[in-house]
Design an enzyme around this catalytic site. Structure first.
Site, PDB file in Angstrom:
ATOM      1  N   GLU A  58      45.609   3.773 -21.043  1.00  0.00           N
ATOM      2  CA  GLU A  58      46.315   3.796 -19.772  1.00  0.00           C
ATOM      3  C   GLU A  58      45.319   3.845 -18.624  1.00  0.00           C
ATOM      4  O   GLU A  58      44.275   4.485 -18.708  1.00  0.00           O
ATOM      5  CB  GLU A  58      47.265   5.000 -19.731  1.00  0.00           C
ATOM      6  CG  GLU A  58      48.471   4.735 -20.620  1.00  0.00           C
ATOM      7  CD  GLU A  58      49.483   5.858 -20.659  1.00  0.00           C
ATOM      8  OE1 GLU A  58      50.679   5.561 -20.745  1.00  0.00           O
ATOM      9  OE2 GLU A  58      49.091   7.030 -20.609  1.00  0.00           O
TER      10      GLU A  58
ATOM     11  N   CYS B 217      41.904  20.083 -25.618  1.00  0.00           N
ATOM     12  CA  CYS B 217      42.256  21.017 -24.540  1.00  0.00           C
ATOM     13  C   CYS B 217      43.762  21.261 -24.608  1.00  0.00           C
ATOM     14  O   CYS B 217      44.542  20.308 -24.702  1.00  0.00           O
ATOM     15  CB  CYS B 217      41.836  20.450 -23.196  1.00  0.00           C
ATOM     16  SG  CYS B 217      40.074  20.074 -23.159  1.00  0.00           S
TER      17      CYS B 217
ATOM     18  N   CYS C 274      47.572  13.316 -13.818  1.00  0.00           N
ATOM     19  CA  CYS C 274      46.475  13.835 -14.631  1.00  0.00           C
ATOM     20  C   CYS C 274      46.996  14.497 -15.891  1.00  0.00           C
ATOM     21  O   CYS C 274      47.885  15.336 -15.825  1.00  0.00           O
ATOM     22  CB  CYS C 274      45.745  14.953 -13.914  1.00  0.00           C
ATOM     23  SG  CYS C 274      44.834  14.464 -12.515  1.00  0.00           S
TER      24      CYS C 274
ATOM     25  N   CYS D  68      41.186  11.332 -27.722  1.00  0.00           N
ATOM     26  CA  CYS D  68      40.062  12.215 -27.384  1.00  0.00           C
ATOM     27  C   CYS D  68      39.803  13.107 -28.593  1.00  0.00           C
ATOM     28  O   CYS D  68      40.743  13.536 -29.254  1.00  0.00           O
ATOM     29  CB  CYS D  68      40.429  13.064 -26.162  1.00  0.00           C
ATOM     30  SG  CYS D  68      39.054  14.025 -25.492  1.00  0.00           S
TER      31      CYS D  68
ATOM     32  N   GLU E  99      36.784  11.686 -23.337  1.00  0.00           N
ATOM     33  CA  GLU E  99      35.664  12.439 -22.775  1.00  0.00           C
ATOM     34  C   GLU E  99      34.507  11.448 -22.567  1.00  0.00           C
ATOM     35  O   GLU E  99      33.867  11.027 -23.527  1.00  0.00           O
ATOM     36  CB  GLU E  99      35.271  13.563 -23.753  1.00  0.00           C
ATOM     37  CG  GLU E  99      33.957  14.260 -23.451  1.00  0.00           C
ATOM     38  CD  GLU E  99      33.795  14.706 -21.996  1.00  0.00           C
ATOM     39  OE1 GLU E  99      34.603  15.504 -21.506  1.00  0.00           O
ATOM     40  OE2 GLU E  99      32.846  14.226 -21.327  1.00  0.00           O
TER      41      GLU E  99
ATOM     42  N   HIS F 142      38.509  25.140 -15.033  1.00  0.00           N
ATOM     43  CA  HIS F 142      39.802  25.671 -15.474  1.00  0.00           C
ATOM     44  C   HIS F 142      39.908  27.147 -15.837  1.00  0.00           C
ATOM     45  O   HIS F 142      41.004  27.630 -16.105  1.00  0.00           O
ATOM     46  CB  HIS F 142      40.361  24.866 -16.659  1.00  0.00           C
ATOM     47  CG  HIS F 142      40.488  23.402 -16.418  1.00  0.00           C
ATOM     48  ND1 HIS F 142      40.876  22.876 -15.215  1.00  0.00           N
ATOM     49  CD2 HIS F 142      40.268  22.331 -17.226  1.00  0.00           C
ATOM     50  CE1 HIS F 142      40.894  21.556 -15.295  1.00  0.00           C
ATOM     51  NE2 HIS F 142      40.522  21.183 -16.493  1.00  0.00           N
TER      52      HIS F 142
ATOM     53  N   CYS G  30      41.821   5.205 -11.846  1.00  0.00           N
ATOM     54  CA  CYS G  30      41.487   6.203 -12.864  1.00  0.00           C
ATOM     55  C   CYS G  30      41.400   5.469 -14.198  1.00  0.00           C
ATOM     56  O   CYS G  30      42.394   4.913 -14.666  1.00  0.00           O
ATOM     57  CB  CYS G  30      42.585   7.266 -12.873  1.00  0.00           C
ATOM     58  SG  CYS G  30      42.345   8.514 -14.140  1.00  0.00           S
TER      59      CYS G  30
ATOM     60  N   CYS H 156      46.352  19.527 -22.177  1.00  0.00           N
ATOM     61  CA  CYS H 156      46.198  18.091 -21.904  1.00  0.00           C
ATOM     62  C   CYS H 156      46.966  17.254 -22.923  1.00  0.00           C
ATOM     63  O   CYS H 156      46.826  17.451 -24.128  1.00  0.00           O
ATOM     64  CB  CYS H 156      44.712  17.728 -21.939  1.00  0.00           C
ATOM     65  SG  CYS H 156      44.414  15.961 -21.802  1.00  0.00           S
TER      66      CYS H 156
HETATM   67  N1  SAH Z   1      37.965  14.325 -20.545  1.00  0.00           N
HETATM   68  C1  SAH Z   1      37.547  14.450 -19.208  1.00  0.00           C
HETATM   69  C2  SAH Z   1      38.216  13.484 -18.268  1.00  0.00           C
HETATM   70  C3  SAH Z   1      39.695  13.232 -18.446  1.00  0.00           C
HETATM   71  S1  SAH Z   1      40.809  14.499 -18.006  1.00  0.00           S
HETATM   72  C4  SAH Z   1      37.737  15.865 -18.745  1.00  0.00           C
HETATM   73  O1  SAH Z   1      38.366  16.630 -19.432  1.00  0.00           O
HETATM   74  O2  SAH Z   1      37.210  16.192 -17.682  1.00  0.00           O
HETATM   75  C5  SAH Z   1      40.906  14.432 -16.230  1.00  0.00           C
HETATM   76  C6  SAH Z   1      41.316  15.757 -15.587  1.00  0.00           C
HETATM   77  O3  SAH Z   1      42.712  16.025 -15.795  1.00  0.00           O
HETATM   78  C7  SAH Z   1      40.574  16.928 -16.171  1.00  0.00           C
HETATM   79  O4  SAH Z   1      40.151  17.826 -15.189  1.00  0.00           O
HETATM   80  C8  SAH Z   1      41.628  17.574 -17.025  1.00  0.00           C
HETATM   81  O5  SAH Z   1      41.317  18.892 -17.284  1.00  0.00           O
HETATM   82  C9  SAH Z   1      42.858  17.379 -16.180  1.00  0.00           C
HETATM   83  N2  SAH Z   1      44.111  17.558 -16.921  1.00  0.00           N
HETATM   84  C10 SAH Z   1      44.342  17.350 -18.215  1.00  0.00           C
HETATM   85  N3  SAH Z   1      45.625  17.637 -18.526  1.00  0.00           N
HETATM   86  C11 SAH Z   1      46.216  18.019 -17.379  1.00  0.00           C
HETATM   87  C12 SAH Z   1      47.558  18.393 -17.054  1.00  0.00           C
HETATM   88  N4  SAH Z   1      48.523  18.416 -17.955  1.00  0.00           N
HETATM   89  N5  SAH Z   1      47.824  18.727 -15.769  1.00  0.00           N
HETATM   90  C13 SAH Z   1      46.861  18.669 -14.839  1.00  0.00           C
HETATM   91  N6  SAH Z   1      45.586  18.301 -15.087  1.00  0.00           N
HETATM   92  C14 SAH Z   1      45.268  17.984 -16.347  1.00  0.00           C
HETATM   93 FE1  SF4 Z   2      39.954  15.295 -23.757  1.00  0.00          FE
HETATM   94 FE2  SF4 Z   2      39.622  15.759 -21.110  1.00  0.00          FE
HETATM   95 FE3  SF4 Z   2      42.054  15.975 -22.258  1.00  0.00          FE
HETATM   96 FE4  SF4 Z   2      40.174  17.778 -22.791  1.00  0.00          FE
HETATM   97  S1  SF4 Z   2      41.126  17.383 -20.775  1.00  0.00           S
HETATM   98  S2  SF4 Z   2      41.512  16.805 -24.307  1.00  0.00           S
HETATM   99  S3  SF4 Z   2      38.336  16.533 -22.797  1.00  0.00           S
HETATM  100  S4  SF4 Z   2      40.839  14.102 -22.086  1.00  0.00           S
END
Ligand code: SAH
Ligand code: SF4
Length: 389
Positions: free
Chosen positions: A116, A140, A370, A136, A197, A252, A129, A143
């Protein structure tokens, strides 16, 4: 007679030779790789550098997809190119436009995998983006992408290809011959904040971003490119040295105990190690400040204490703190903090001297915000699984 002037040598050099593995995708080849491939095809070494620049301009600045249209190259050379290379890009499977103008694309790459890509228009910029992996490996807990297992790393061509396909959709390729600086750009910024990532796919991300930053490539300033990492500490210095773009970090949490549960990579590289790497980044990359991303989770990481600890932790690091209201997804184990709470948190940080913008969720109605990204295929698979149980 020197070899350079010997006619026989010249003839041999200009004879087109097929590349050993058949046509190669030219999109995503670095400058040195393309130069070498052109030499392997029979381009005289002395010309290879110039040809690389010419071909790059056609492809990355004017969006040309057919070697035959590259009219400053001889007809014979164009047909050699067509025999040895292809210009292959991700394919748009679907495109959704949110009420707020955000566009979400589902793009298919080789092997039938899907990623996406989200375009976010704002008054002074347009941000794309992009994704670096299908799924991944990290998990997390807040996410959506983290619930999808890794399928594979994207190639450099697939990463830069997302930018090119978005430009197709925005209709913003200039006319061939037109300079890049002549009109305002709809796609002016890139964030590596989609699926995956980026620092676990370092070389491909680096090569793609080099093309994005090159004056004969996509031609975006390195200050308009932000790479977001969950905290792959050993690759942070390398990012500064080999890419030099802006850095965002998914912080975070303000204690290791909480960060361990939210961003499990913290167990490998805890907060103190991460902060050391971040402290060194601005100098190494000559960039002004680091963006700390902080997702606001109700009752988990959003207290006044957290805000004060955060300020203490990042002391001395030129920083901006981007507060991200949690974006919910089906089955998510968290809730978004209340607006009052988020504002109070932002206020503490702001009073300590840091910019603390609250990121407005964009494209929520199309699940483009995000952390909401996840391949449709994966969703469909899970839906099927749910139906059968
Ligand atoms: N893997 C990388 C980049 C992709 S995530 C990373 O983790 O930084 C991009 C951003 O979206 C990151 O800061 C992540 O923590 C945030 N993110 C992930 N899930 C989210 C959610 N459900 N609500 C808000 N932000 C989120
Ligand atoms: Fe992967 Fe970034 Fe999502 Fe963590 S926040 S699971 S590193 S995409």
């Amino acid at each position: 007679m020197s070899p350079a002037t010997a006619p026989v040598t010249q003839d041999v050099l200009t004879l087109p030779r097929k590349l050993p593995e058949g046509p190669v995708n030219i999109v995503g080849l670095t400058r040195p790789a393309l130069r070498q491939a052109l030499i392997d095809m029979g381009t005289p070494e002395k010309q290879a550098r110039m040809r690389t620049g010419q071909i790059w301009q056609w492809i990355y600045q004017w969006g040309v997809r057919d070697f035959a249209a590259m009219t400053n190259l001889s007809k014979a050379y164009r047909s050699d190119l067509a025999e040895n290379f292809v210009i292959a890009l991700p394919e748009v499977v679907s495109r959704q436009v949110s009420a707020d103008g955000t566009r979400k694309y589902l793009m298919r790459i080789a092997g039938g995998h899907e990623v996406e890509v989200v375009y976010i228009p704002e008054t002074d910029r347009g941000t794309l983006c992009i994704s670096s992996q299908v799924g991944c490996t990290l998990t997390c807990s807040f996410c959506h992408t983290g619930t999808q297992r890794l399928v594979r790393n994207l190639t450099a061509g697939e990463i830069v290809g997302q930018i090119m396909v978005a430009r197709d959709d925005l209709g913003e390729w200039p006319e061939p011959g037109e300079g890049m600086g002549t009109r305002p750009r709809l796609l002016s910024n890139i964030v590596l904040m989609g699926m995956g990532e980026p620092l676990y796919n370092f070389e491909n991300v680096r090569d793609a971003m080099k093309i994005a930053m090159d004056g004969e490539g996509i031609s975006l300033s390195r200050r308009r490119i932000t790479l977001s990492t969950s905290g792959v500490v050993p690759e942070i210095a390398r990012t500064a040295e080999e890419i030099g773009c802006m850095l965002a970090v998914s912080f975070h949490a303000t204690t290791d105990a909480v960060r361990d549960t939210l961003v499990p990579i913290n167990k490998k590289w805890p907060i103190a190690d991460l902060l050391d790497a971040l402290r060194a980044y601005p100098k190494l990359s000559n960039s002004e400040r680091i963006t700390f991303e902080y997702v606001m989770l109700d009752g988990v990481n959003d207290s006044d204490e957290d805000a004060r600890r955060l300020v203490e932790l990042i002391k001395g690091i030129p920083a901006k703190i981007n507060l991200i209201p949690f974006n919910e997804w089906p089955g998510a184990p968290y809730r978004r903090s209340s607006w009052d709470r988020i504002e109070r948190f932002a206020d503490i940080i702001y009073k300590a001297g840091y910019a603390s913008p609250i990121r407005t969720p964009r494209g929520e109605d199309i699940m483009a915000a995000c952390g909401q990204l996840k391949s449709e295929t994966e969703r469909a698979r899970n839906a099927r699984r749910a139906q059968t149980t």
